[in-house]
Design a protein around this motif. Structure first.
Motif, PDB file in Angstrom:
ATOM      1  N   GLN A  69      53.047  33.204  24.785  1.00  0.00           N
ATOM      2  CA  GLN A  69      53.426  33.467  26.110  1.00  0.00           C
ATOM      3  C   GLN A  69      53.011  34.994  26.622  1.00  0.00           C
ATOM      4  O   GLN A  69      52.621  35.180  27.631  1.00  0.00           O
ATOM      5  N   SER A  70      53.076  35.836  25.468  1.00  0.00           N
ATOM      6  CA  SER A  70      52.461  37.209  25.796  1.00  0.00           C
ATOM      7  C   SER A  70      51.072  37.492  26.192  1.00  0.00           C
ATOM      8  O   SER A  70      50.849  38.139  26.833  1.00  0.00           O
ATOM      9  N   ALA A  71      50.299  36.666  25.537  1.00  0.00           N
ATOM     10  CA  ALA A  71      48.693  36.556  25.881  1.00  0.00           C
ATOM     11  C   ALA A  71      48.279  35.734  26.937  1.00  0.00           C
ATOM     12  O   ALA A  71      47.035  35.838  27.424  1.00  0.00           O
ATOM     13  N   SER A  72      49.017  34.716  27.253  1.00  0.00           N
ATOM     14  CA  SER A  72      48.318  33.899  28.099  1.00  0.00           C
ATOM     15  C   SER A  72      48.475  34.074  29.626  1.00  0.00           C
ATOM     16  O   SER A  72      49.234  34.989  29.911  1.00  0.00           O
ATOM     17  N   THR A  73      47.300  33.781  30.332  1.00  0.00           N
ATOM     18  CA  THR A  73      47.263  34.235  31.641  1.00  0.00           C
ATOM     19  C   THR A  73      48.324  33.164  32.536  1.00  0.00           C
ATOM     20  O   THR A  73      48.325  33.411  33.786  1.00  0.00           O
ATOM     21  N   HIS A  74      48.536  32.068  32.014  1.00  0.00           N
ATOM     22  CA  HIS A  74      49.422  30.955  32.797  1.00  0.00           C
ATOM     23  C   HIS A  74      50.502  30.795  31.830  1.00  0.00           C
ATOM     24  O   HIS A  74      50.620  29.555  31.352  1.00  0.00           O
ATOM     25  N   PRO A  75      51.366  31.755  31.537  1.00  0.00           N
ATOM     26  CA  PRO A  75      52.453  31.445  30.350  1.00  0.00           C
ATOM     27  C   PRO A  75      53.384  30.429  30.922  1.00  0.00           C
ATOM     28  O   PRO A  75      53.715  30.126  32.218  1.00  0.00           O
ATOM     29  N   LEU A  76      54.148  29.542  30.047  1.00  0.00           N
ATOM     30  CA  LEU A  76      54.867  28.684  30.275  1.00  0.00           C
ATOM     31  C   LEU A  76      56.311  29.364  30.933  1.00  0.00           C
ATOM     32  O   LEU A  76      56.976  28.891  31.807  1.00  0.00           O
TER      33      LEU A  76
ATOM     34  N   ASP B 242      57.379  33.156  31.833  1.00  0.00           N
ATOM     35  CA  ASP B 242      56.954  34.534  32.402  1.00  0.00           C
ATOM     36  C   ASP B 242      57.652  35.644  31.694  1.00  0.00           C
ATOM     37  O   ASP B 242      58.764  35.643  32.321  1.00  0.00           O
ATOM     38  N   LEU B 243      57.091  36.189  30.798  1.00  0.00           N
ATOM     39  CA  LEU B 243      57.853  37.277  30.165  1.00  0.00           C
ATOM     40  C   LEU B 243      58.190  38.494  31.044  1.00  0.00           C
ATOM     41  O   LEU B 243      59.166  39.160  30.760  1.00  0.00           O
ATOM     42  N   ARG B 244      57.319  38.811  31.837  1.00  0.00           N
ATOM     43  CA  ARG B 244      57.333  39.713  32.864  1.00  0.00           C
ATOM     44  C   ARG B 244      58.638  39.696  33.647  1.00  0.00           C
ATOM     45  O   ARG B 244      59.289  40.624  33.776  1.00  0.00           O
ATOM     46  N   LEU B 245      59.028  38.410  33.930  1.00  0.00           N
ATOM     47  CA  LEU B 245      60.226  37.987  34.618  1.00  0.00           C
ATOM     48  C   LEU B 245      61.473  38.318  33.752  1.00  0.00           C
ATOM     49  O   LEU B 245      62.593  39.005  34.147  1.00  0.00           O
ATOM     50  N   LEU B 246      61.427  38.163  32.546  1.00  0.00           N
ATOM     51  CA  LEU B 246      62.614  38.387  31.551  1.00  0.00           C
ATOM     52  C   LEU B 246      62.586  39.766  31.452  1.00  0.00           C
ATOM     53  O   LEU B 246      63.915  40.179  30.985  1.00  0.00           O
ATOM     54  N   ARG B 247      61.764  40.544  31.655  1.00  0.00           N
ATOM     55  CA  ARG B 247      62.085  41.869  31.740  1.00  0.00           C
ATOM     56  C   ARG B 247      62.467  42.712  32.896  1.00  0.00           C
ATOM     57  O   ARG B 247      62.678  43.975  33.054  1.00  0.00           O
ATOM     58  N   SER B 248      62.826  41.930  33.871  1.00  0.00           N
ATOM     59  CA  SER B 248      63.104  42.618  35.150  1.00  0.00           C
ATOM     60  C   SER B 248      64.528  42.052  35.542  1.00  0.00           C
ATOM     61  O   SER B 248      64.928  40.948  35.466  1.00  0.00           O
ATOM     62  N   GLY B 249      65.269  43.068  36.218  1.00  0.00           N
ATOM     63  CA  GLY B 249      66.472  42.518  36.906  1.00  0.00           C
ATOM     64  C   GLY B 249      67.652  41.966  36.303  1.00  0.00           C
ATOM     65  O   GLY B 249      68.356  41.316  36.723  1.00  0.00           O
TER      66      GLY B 249
ATOM     67  N   GLY C 112      60.819  27.824  41.774  1.00  0.00           N
ATOM     68  CA  GLY C 112      60.993  26.565  40.912  1.00  0.00           C
ATOM     69  C   GLY C 112      60.788  27.012  39.353  1.00  0.00           C
ATOM     70  O   GLY C 112      61.544  26.221  38.694  1.00  0.00           O
ATOM     71  N   THR C 113      60.053  27.877  39.099  1.00  0.00           N
ATOM     72  CA  THR C 113      59.913  28.327  37.787  1.00  0.00           C
ATOM     73  C   THR C 113      61.030  29.107  37.349  1.00  0.00           C
ATOM     74  O   THR C 113      61.498  28.725  36.242  1.00  0.00           O
ATOM     75  N   GLY C 114      61.734  30.135  38.125  1.00  0.00           N
ATOM     76  CA  GLY C 114      62.970  30.534  37.792  1.00  0.00           C
ATOM     77  C   GLY C 114      64.157  29.451  37.635  1.00  0.00           C
ATOM     78  O   GLY C 114      64.964  29.447  36.839  1.00  0.00           O
TER      79      GLY C 114
END
Length: 464
Positions: A258-265, A267-274, A399-401
């Motif tokens: 997930q950290s390396a994928s351009t289309h992760p299942l 999104d670890l960036r979402l998990l790091r915010s808010g 939808g992803t969230g």
């Protein structure tokens, strides 16, 4: 029509209360999902008797469904973001209803488990889109009310599940626990065509990380199989260690991918915010605490000689408390409380309720009090926690969230079933029940800690 979303009639779409009709339609899916979840645990005993299977095998009627749900929720949410949430939601109703009929006609435990996986596909199509449909339908400032309505639909399903399940099992038999979904699903499918709004904002690039799905499915399945071996599944003891090692290895590989994928299942960036990650952990723990007693109470009261119908009536106190909180919290709680305060107070209530369960006698006369308090606390906690999480996620990724929220919910439910079954197996009788309550209390404390430590972003969505 099978590949396009149908517009709502103008006489519905232009009304100021159209969003309420959309949310009410989503509540049918929430109702079906939670009715099914709370009703299935009451079939364990008759399924074991009919198919000559032990608890560790019978629990896979629930776990197979939950594992498929966990693996599918996020990719289905992402696919729906690009191709239409309404369309995928309606397909979910159709698949879930047909699979429910098949489950009710299953000739063996293995066939029943297989159809439960198909049923999970339909549930994933509904659940991955339910939160997104609610949050994108509600006007500004009404998202918490809309999520509260959805929680009420879940609560009604949960509240009716134990009583309806106990009555069906005691009279018509376990098959009707699944067949009862069919008429509800048909009605909801027809209502959804006319009352749900089309998707206004779509995300591009709906590519699904198939390898990521397989790694996630392998990790979760191996972990729960390992717990089932410890619960008496009938496999050699050494397989438990091998399964745990497989779960850890594939889980690590999943995170790396997930950290390396351009289309992760995920999104670890979402998990790091808010504060999204703490909110998801809190939600997982909340559903573990909610569903653990659905396994524990029927077993404990059955050990005391009570019928499934009576056990269902006692157990109703838990979802009934949830329903009261979900529907009346706006009136009962101070208007000055924000979502974080509500989530915090709900998690504290869970801890208090489980402490009461740990120290009070586990009798039919006493259990409704802590169960009702636990349900009320979770009914306060869950909508507030979901609002905090979804408020921090961009609407284009709703939808992803929503899939991530429901994936955490599914993982919590599966762990609640597996952990309680393991505790009851390792320490039979009264000691097993106390151990199960201690496990639930530990996770309630985790929910409290993550709610206390997280810094959440206030919800701010624009309705469609």
């Amino acid at each position: 029509m099978l590949t396009e979303e149908r517009a709502r009639p103008d006489r519905i779409r232009t009304r100021p209360w159209a969003w309420r009709l959309a949310v009410a339609t989503v509540c049918f899916g929430a109702f079906m999902g939670q009715l099914d979840a709370s009703i299935v645990t009451l079939t364990y005993q008759p399924l074991g008797t009919q198919f000559h299977a032990g608890p560790a095998a019978v629990e896979w009627v629930s776990l197979s469904y939950l594992l498929a749900l966990i693996a599918l929720l996020v990719p289905v949410g992402r696919f729906s973001d690009a191709h239409g949430r309404k369309l995928m939601y309606l397909y979910g109703f159709a698949v879930f209803t047909a699979a429910s009929a098949a489950c009710g006609l299953a000739p063996s435990l293995g066939v029943l488990v297989a159809f439960r996986v198909v049923q999970a596909l339909g549930a994933a199509l509904m659940q991955a889109n339910s939160v997104a449909l609610v949050t994108t339908s509600a006007p500004p400032g009404r998202m918490r009310t809309a999520l509260g309505m959805q929680a009420a639909g879940q609560a009604i399903g949960l509240a009716l599940g134990p009583t309806v399940g106990g009555a069906l099992v005691s009279t018509l038999g376990w098959r009707w626990v699944f067949l009862v979904n069919v008429p509800i699903g048909i009605f909801a499918l027809l209502a959804g065509q006319y009352l749900l709004p089309r998707t206004r904002q779509r995300a591009g690039g709906a590519r699904v990380d198939v390898v990521g799905v397989l790694l996630l499915a392998t990790a979760t399945t191996a972990a729960l199989l390992g717990l089932s071996v410890g619960s008496g599944l009938g496999l050699p003891v050494w397989t438990a260690a091998a399964l745990v090692a497989l779960a850890l290895g594939t889980g690590w590989a999943f995170v790396r991918r997930q950290s390396a994928s351009t289309h992760p299942l995920v999104d670890l960036r979402l998990l790091r915010s808010g504060g999204i990650a703490p909110g998801l952990v809190s939600g997982l723990c909340g559903y573990l605490v909610l569903f653990g007693p659905l396994v524990l109470v029927p077993v404990e009261l059955g050990r005391r000689g009570e019928s499934p119908l009576f056990a269902g009536l006692v157990l109703t106190a838990l979802p009934l408390g949830f329903a009261v909180a979900a529907t009346l919290a706006e009136r009962l709680l101070p208007t000055t409380w924000d979502d974080r305060t509500r989530a915090l107070s709900g998690s504290v209530g869970c801890v208090v309720a489980l402490v009461l369960m740990a120290v009070l006698p586990s009798t039919a006369a006493v259990l409704p009090l802590p169960l009702g308090l636990l349900g009320f606390a979770l009914g306060v906690f869950t909508p507030a926690n979901n609002t905090l999480v979804m408020g921090a996620i961009p609407q284009s990724s709703a939808g992803t969230g929503g899939g991530m929220v429901n994936m955490g919910r599914g993982m919590g439910t599966a762990l609640g079933v597996a952990a309680v079954t393991l505790a009851l197996h390792l320490a039979p009788g009264e000691a097993g029940s106390r151990a199960a309550v201690a496990v639930l209390l530990a996770f309630a404390l985790v929910a409290l800690a993550t709610t206390t430590d997280s810094k959440r972003t206030k919800a701010s969505h624009n309705g469609n």
